[in-house]
Design a protein around this motif. Structure first.
Motif, PDB file in Angstrom:
ATOM      1  N   ALA A   1      40.752  25.015  69.632  1.00  0.00           N
ATOM      2  CA  ALA A   1      42.169  24.790  69.329  1.00  0.00           C
ATOM      3  C   ALA A   1      42.355  24.383  67.877  1.00  0.00           C
ATOM      4  O   ALA A   1      41.518  23.697  67.295  1.00  0.00           O
ATOM      5  CB  ALA A   1      42.746  23.708  70.245  1.00  0.00           C
ATOM      6  N   ASN A   2      43.483  24.825  67.320  1.00  0.00           N
ATOM      7  CA  ASN A   2      43.939  24.369  66.011  1.00  0.00           C
ATOM      8  C   ASN A   2      45.465  24.497  65.994  1.00  0.00           C
ATOM      9  O   ASN A   2      46.081  24.714  67.040  1.00  0.00           O
ATOM     10  CB  ASN A   2      43.269  25.131  64.864  1.00  0.00           C
ATOM     11  N   ASP A   3      46.077  24.361  64.835  1.00  0.00           N
ATOM     12  CA  ASP A   3      47.538  24.422  64.770  1.00  0.00           C
ATOM     13  C   ASP A   3      48.096  25.803  65.099  1.00  0.00           C
ATOM     14  O   ASP A   3      49.288  25.963  65.303  1.00  0.00           O
ATOM     15  CB  ASP A   3      48.039  23.969  63.396  1.00  0.00           C
TER      16      ASP A   3
ATOM     17  N   LYS B   1      40.319  22.409  65.191  1.00  0.00           N
ATOM     18  CA  LYS B   1      40.300  20.941  65.244  1.00  0.00           C
ATOM     19  C   LYS B   1      39.461  20.438  66.404  1.00  0.00           C
ATOM     20  O   LYS B   1      39.008  19.299  66.396  1.00  0.00           O
ATOM     21  CB  LYS B   1      41.727  20.404  65.400  1.00  0.00           C
TER      22      LYS B   1
ATOM     23  N   HIS C   1      51.667  23.734  72.697  1.00  0.00           N
ATOM     24  CA  HIS C   1      51.296  22.313  72.573  1.00  0.00           C
ATOM     25  C   HIS C   1      49.812  22.080  72.376  1.00  0.00           C
ATOM     26  O   HIS C   1      49.371  20.956  72.291  1.00  0.00           O
ATOM     27  CB  HIS C   1      51.734  21.557  73.829  1.00  0.00           C
ATOM     28  N   SER C   2      49.031  23.111  72.338  1.00  0.00           N
ATOM     29  CA  SER C   2      47.592  22.968  72.451  1.00  0.00           C
ATOM     30  C   SER C   2      46.891  22.928  71.102  1.00  0.00           C
ATOM     31  O   SER C   2      46.476  23.959  70.579  1.00  0.00           O
ATOM     32  CB  SER C   2      47.055  24.104  73.307  1.00  0.00           C
ATOM     33  N   HIS C   3      46.737  21.728  70.583  1.00  0.00           N
ATOM     34  CA  HIS C   3      46.059  21.528  69.308  1.00  0.00           C
ATOM     35  C   HIS C   3      44.796  20.684  69.466  1.00  0.00           C
ATOM     36  O   HIS C   3      43.953  20.672  68.589  1.00  0.00           O
ATOM     37  CB  HIS C   3      46.986  20.853  68.299  1.00  0.00           C
ATOM     38  N   ARG C   4      44.706  19.964  70.564  1.00  0.00           N
ATOM     39  CA  ARG C   4      43.550  19.121  70.865  1.00  0.00           C
ATOM     40  C   ARG C   4      43.119  19.358  72.305  1.00  0.00           C
ATOM     41  O   ARG C   4      43.936  19.706  73.150  1.00  0.00           O
ATOM     42  CB  ARG C   4      43.879  17.629  70.683  1.00  0.00           C
TER      43      ARG C   4
ATOM     44  N   CYS D   1      46.724  19.105  74.262  1.00  0.00           N
ATOM     45  CA  CYS D   1      47.936  18.456  73.787  1.00  0.00           C
ATOM     46  C   CYS D   1      48.135  18.700  72.298  1.00  0.00           C
ATOM     47  O   CYS D   1      47.238  19.151  71.599  1.00  0.00           O
ATOM     48  CB  CYS D   1      47.901  16.955  74.080  1.00  0.00           C
ATOM     49  N   GLY D   2      49.327  18.387  71.865  1.00  0.00           N
ATOM     50  CA  GLY D   2      49.693  18.483  70.469  1.00  0.00           C
ATOM     51  C   GLY D   2      50.899  17.604  70.229  1.00  0.00           C
ATOM     52  O   GLY D   2      51.283  16.810  71.086  1.00  0.00           O
ATOM     53  N   GLY D   3      51.526  17.752  69.082  1.00  0.00           N
ATOM     54  CA  GLY D   3      52.649  16.908  68.714  1.00  0.00           C
ATOM     55  C   GLY D   3      53.866  17.047  69.597  1.00  0.00           C
ATOM     56  O   GLY D   3      54.705  16.150  69.639  1.00  0.00           O
TER      57      GLY D   3
END
Length: 153
Positions: A82-84, A70, A113-116, A129-131
């Motif tokens: 990073a991705n899900d 992403k 937590h690391s998606h972005r 960060c992530g959701g």
């Protein structure tokens, strides 16, 4: 500046005009990050990592993931993606899970937590960060800003 899209579409802006440049694949491209040495890194729908610039590109490493990356960013002399599934970092010519990296591994509680990814304009801090949370890296250490797992209902 580079922009990427479907069918291996790559555009380059030289400061005056945009020009479409040839790329060696027609699969959708998802991320682009410019390294401090002038190399450009792109990831495709499978998570494969491409390296190059202008009209010269090569497949650096194959990932064959079910989810594309992403986000990608150059920080502290390294490429981060990073991705899900979490964070990955380029070591040599291979993307490795960032929590297993030889240099500056990402702590497990941050990896969750690391998606972005976002890098500060001065290049001195990276926010991931992530959701469920966020963390900040100053180039030396990680600081968990908050975690949804530690917040009450």
């Amino acid at each position: 500046m580079y922009a990427v899209g479907d069918a291996g579409t790559v555009w380059h802006f030289d400061g005056k005009r945009w020009q479409q440049i040839p790329f060696p694949t027609n699969v959708p491209l998802y991320t682009v990050a410019c390294g401090e040495n002038g190399d450009v890194y792109m990831t495709d729908i499978r998570g494969n990592l491409w390296k190059g610039g202008g009209a010269k590109w090569s497949l650096l490493c194959e990932m064959d993931q079910s989810l594309p990356f992403k986000d990608a960013a150059w920080f502290n002399g390294r490429l981060w993606c990073a991705n899900d599934y979490g964070m990955y970092v380029l070591e040599g010519e291979k993307l490795v899970a960032a929590h297993t990296a030889r240099i500056d591994p990402i702590p497990n509680e941050v990896a969750l937590h690391s998606h972005r990814i976002d890098v500060s304009p001065d290049g001195k801090q990276m926010l991931v960060c992530g959701g469920d949370g966020a963390a900040l890296h100053d180039g030396k250490k990680w600081n968990l800003l908050f975690s949804g797992m530690s917040l009450g209902d």
